[in-house]
Design a protein around this motif. Structure first.
Motif, PDB file in Angstrom:
ATOM      1  N   GLU A  58      -2.241   3.668  -0.630  1.00 23.54           N
ATOM      2  CA  GLU A  58      -3.204   3.385  -1.697  1.00 23.54           C
ATOM      3  C   GLU A  58      -3.473   1.882  -1.711  1.00 23.54           C
ATOM      4  N   MET A  59      -4.679   1.514  -1.332  1.00 22.50           N
ATOM      5  CA  MET A  59      -5.037   0.104  -1.204  1.00 22.50           C
ATOM      6  C   MET A  59      -6.294  -0.183  -2.010  1.00 22.50           C
ATOM      7  N   HIS A  60      -6.260  -1.267  -2.770  1.00 25.29           N
ATOM      8  CA  HIS A  60      -7.411  -1.696  -3.553  1.00 25.29           C
ATOM      9  C   HIS A  60      -7.823  -3.106  -3.127  1.00 25.29           C
ATOM     10  N   LEU A  61      -9.105  -3.401  -3.280  1.00 21.32           N
ATOM     11  CA  LEU A  61      -9.614  -4.715  -2.897  1.00 21.32           C
ATOM     12  C   LEU A  61      -8.912  -5.816  -3.673  1.00 21.32           C
ATOM     13  N   SER A  62      -8.633  -5.586  -4.946  1.00 22.15           N
ATOM     14  CA  SER A  62      -7.959  -6.601  -5.755  1.00 22.15           C
ATOM     15  C   SER A  62      -6.563  -6.905  -5.216  1.00 22.15           C
ATOM     16  N   ALA A  85       0.825  -1.215   0.000  1.00 26.86           N
ATOM     17  CA  ALA A  85       0.000   0.000   0.000  1.00 26.86           C
ATOM     18  C   ALA A  85       0.854   1.257   0.000  1.00 26.86           C
ATOM     19  N   VAL A  86       1.949   1.242   0.768  1.00 27.10           N
ATOM     20  CA  VAL A  86       2.816   2.425   0.848  1.00 27.10           C
ATOM     21  C   VAL A  86       3.541   2.652  -0.469  1.00 27.10           C
ATOM     22  N   VAL A  87       4.097   1.604  -1.060  1.00 26.89           N
ATOM     23  CA  VAL A  87       4.860   1.767  -2.300  1.00 26.89           C
ATOM     24  C   VAL A  87       3.950   2.208  -3.448  1.00 26.89           C
ATOM     25  N   VAL A  88       2.790   1.582  -3.575  1.00 25.57           N
ATOM     26  CA  VAL A  88       1.863   1.975  -4.642  1.00 25.57           C
ATOM     27  C   VAL A  88       1.399   3.420  -4.447  1.00 25.57           C
ATOM     28  N   GLY A  89       1.051   3.782  -3.209  1.00 26.74           N
ATOM     29  CA  GLY A  89       0.640   5.147  -2.944  1.00 26.74           C
ATOM     30  C   GLY A  89       1.754   6.136  -3.191  1.00 26.74           C
ATOM     31  N   PHE A 105      -4.005  -0.240  10.076  1.00 25.23           N
ATOM     32  CA  PHE A 105      -2.972   0.791   9.978  1.00 25.23           C
ATOM     33  C   PHE A 105      -3.123   1.600   8.692  1.00 25.23           C
ATOM     34  N   CYS A 106      -3.413   0.913   7.581  1.00 21.61           N
ATOM     35  CA  CYS A 106      -3.548   1.614   6.294  1.00 21.61           C
ATOM     36  C   CYS A 106      -4.675   2.645   6.335  1.00 21.61           C
ATOM     37  N   PHE A 107      -5.829   2.255   6.862  1.00 24.78           N
ATOM     38  CA  PHE A 107      -6.944   3.192   6.943  1.00 24.78           C
ATOM     39  C   PHE A 107      -6.633   4.337   7.907  1.00 24.78           C
ATOM     40  N   LEU A 108      -5.982   4.029   9.015  1.00 27.69           N
ATOM     41  CA  LEU A 108      -5.617   5.067   9.983  1.00 27.69           C
ATOM     42  C   LEU A 108      -4.654   6.074   9.357  1.00 27.69           C
ATOM     43  N   GLN A 109      -3.655   5.585   8.638  1.00 26.00           N
ATOM     44  CA  GLN A 109      -2.690   6.472   8.005  1.00 26.00           C
ATOM     45  C   GLN A 109      -3.310   7.266   6.869  1.00 26.00           C
ATOM     46  N   GLN A 110      -4.193   6.623   6.118  1.00 20.97           N
ATOM     47  CA  GLN A 110      -4.816   7.292   4.971  1.00 20.97           C
ATOM     48  C   GLN A 110      -5.682   8.473   5.390  1.00 20.97           C
ATOM     49  N   TYR A 111      -6.383   8.335   6.505  1.00 22.12           N
ATOM     50  CA  TYR A 111      -7.323   9.379   6.915  1.00 22.12           C
ATOM     51  C   TYR A 111      -6.764  10.340   7.960  1.00 22.12           C
ATOM     52  N   THR A 112      -5.649   9.988   8.598  1.00 22.57           N
ATOM     53  CA  THR A 112      -5.092  10.873   9.625  1.00 22.57           C
ATOM     54  C   THR A 112      -3.690  11.379   9.290  1.00 22.57           C
ATOM     55  N   GLY A 113      -2.954  10.674   8.413  1.00 21.45           N
ATOM     56  CA  GLY A 113      -1.580  11.068   8.129  1.00 21.45           C
ATOM     57  C   GLY A 113      -0.704  11.009   9.365  1.00 21.45           C
ATOM     58  N   LEU A 114      -0.877   9.959  10.160  1.00 20.61           N
ATOM     59  CA  LEU A 114      -0.203   9.852  11.454  1.00 20.61           C
ATOM     60  C   LEU A 114       1.316   9.823  11.315  1.00 20.61           C
TER      61      LEU A 114
END
Length: 407
Positions: free
Chosen positions: A367-371, A43-47, A342-351
């Protein structure tokens, strides 16, 4: 309930104080950690790659058309946007629109500071939507076709170095076509910060007519034509078609070709993430295989008893595989909860923050996708199950007469 599942539920326990239960808890922890690290790393690398790529493309445009004999200096060779060039550009499928720009090397001078810059002239049709997202003070300039505006847009990096703010007047110096120094007074209209330090520290945006006047160019001439693509268009395919359709004195390049150092750096991240994922997969896989081997050794007498009672090798293997599968699923569930949490927390808070001067971003991107989640989980589960077939082959060699007395 099948017989294999019934026996597996009763001879294995995570709560008992014995060697196998300790090893099973370790295996669950290893699987959970591996899934967590793989999801976060991906998620981090793709984002990171997508955000940096979008920043660079937004700054320089997906495709640029310029003179074929352009030298390596900042000074550009003028090209004329005539009816032939327009028809060739409009004839390429995937192009949404185009805008004219030109670069002019110069310097900003105040009473106490001096700074080398590149004045990027843009025309009245320039799309400011990209910079509007990174505007931190003032507003973007508004240019017209026939007048020369003195309003400029500069970065926070330059504004801080030169102690400038919105509304200030600043003098810039340039070398004209006759190699004479010429000064121009501009007014700061807005200040932006993209985080792309090597761009922010150099570029100042101004009216294209100012660059034309400094270079002695005619109306309609520019340094380059920036091509904006339609949604879903493939940049390499469009660039190839455009390159061969342009007149012989012009060429087209993509953002990747004009800034290879940034995109090559981003490509290296793919190697890093794959290395991390392979290491996590191997560590967890070896732990699970070791767990199953220890359990088989500890339960050797049980295996012999089941075989003596008529159980086939397949039935006994199923007992151990079902229990191992359950442990894998428990570990994967924990890993997904922690990793996606962690991904959702970081995505919405930028912790977790980053140094923008080094990484171009102020926070760790996600950046995380269901696929992607499904691919990571199903792929690793399938590979781990294949690895489990190795230790279960030991069951075929266990003799009931010897294993019943095994301690």
């Amino acid at each position: 309930m099948s017989g294999a599942k019934f026996i597996a539920d009763r001879i294995f326990s995570l709560s008992k104080a014995n060697l196998s239960s300790t090893v099973m808890r370790l295996a669950v922890t290893s699987v959970a950690l591996a899934i967590t690290v793989m999801l976060i790393a991906w998620a981090v690398v793709v984002g990171f790659k997508n955000q940096i790529r979008d920043k660079v493309i937004g700054f320089v445009a997906p495709i640029q058309v310029q003179s074929l004999d352009r030298n390596e200096s900042v000074e550009e060779t003028a090209i004329m946007l005539d009816s032939l060039v327009i028809s060739r550009i409009n004839g390429v499928e995937g192009i949404e629109r185009y805008q004219l720009t030109a670069d002019k090397a110069g310097m900003i001078k105040t009473e106490d500071e001096i700074q080398g810059i590149i004045l990027k002239g843009v025309d009245h049709q320039y799309d400011w939507s990209y910079f509007a997202n990174y505007l931190i003070d003032g507003e973007v300039p508004k240019y017209t076709k026939d007048e020369r505006s003195t309003e400029v847009l500069l970065s926070k990096v330059i504004a801080d170095k030169m102690l400038l703010s919105v509304g200030d007047e600043v003098r810039m110096w340039f070398i004209d076509e006759d190699m004479q120094a010429k000064g121009r007074k501009f007014t700061v209209k807005g200040i932006f910060e993209t985080g792309l330090f090597e761009f922010d520290e150099r570029y100042v945006f101004a009216d294209l007519n100012q660059v034309r006047k400094l270079n002695g160019w005619k109306d309609g001439e520019c340094g380059r034509i920036e091509i904006i693509l339609a949604d879903g268009a493939d940049v390499n395919e469009v660039n190839q078609k455009l390159y061969y359709s342009l007149p012989h004195n012009l060429m087209s390049t993509t953002a990747r070709q004009s800034n290879p150092q940034i995109f090559d750096w981003l490509d290296l991240l793919d190697t890093n993430v794959w290395l991390i994922m392979v290491l996590m997969f191997l560590v967890a896989g070896i732990t699970v295989v070791s767990m199953l081997l220890i359990i088989i050794i500890e339960r050797t007498s049980t295996i012999g008893l089941m075989k003596a009672m008529g159980a086939s090798n397949k039935f006994v293997r199923d007992v151990f595989l079902l229990r191992s599968l359950r442990l894998l699923l428990i570990g994967m569930l924990i890993g997904n909860v922690v990793g996606l949490g962690f991904c959702f927390l970081q995505q919405y808070t930028g912790l977790v923050k980053l140094d923008a001067a080094t990484y171009y971003l102020s926070a760790v991107p996600i950046e995380m996708h269901l696929s992607t989640v499904l691919a990571v989980n199903l792929g690793t589960l399938a590979l781990w199950l294949l690895m489990l077939l190795i230790p279960t082959s030991v069951i075929n060699r266990i003799s009931p007469t010897k294993s019943i007395r095994f301690e």
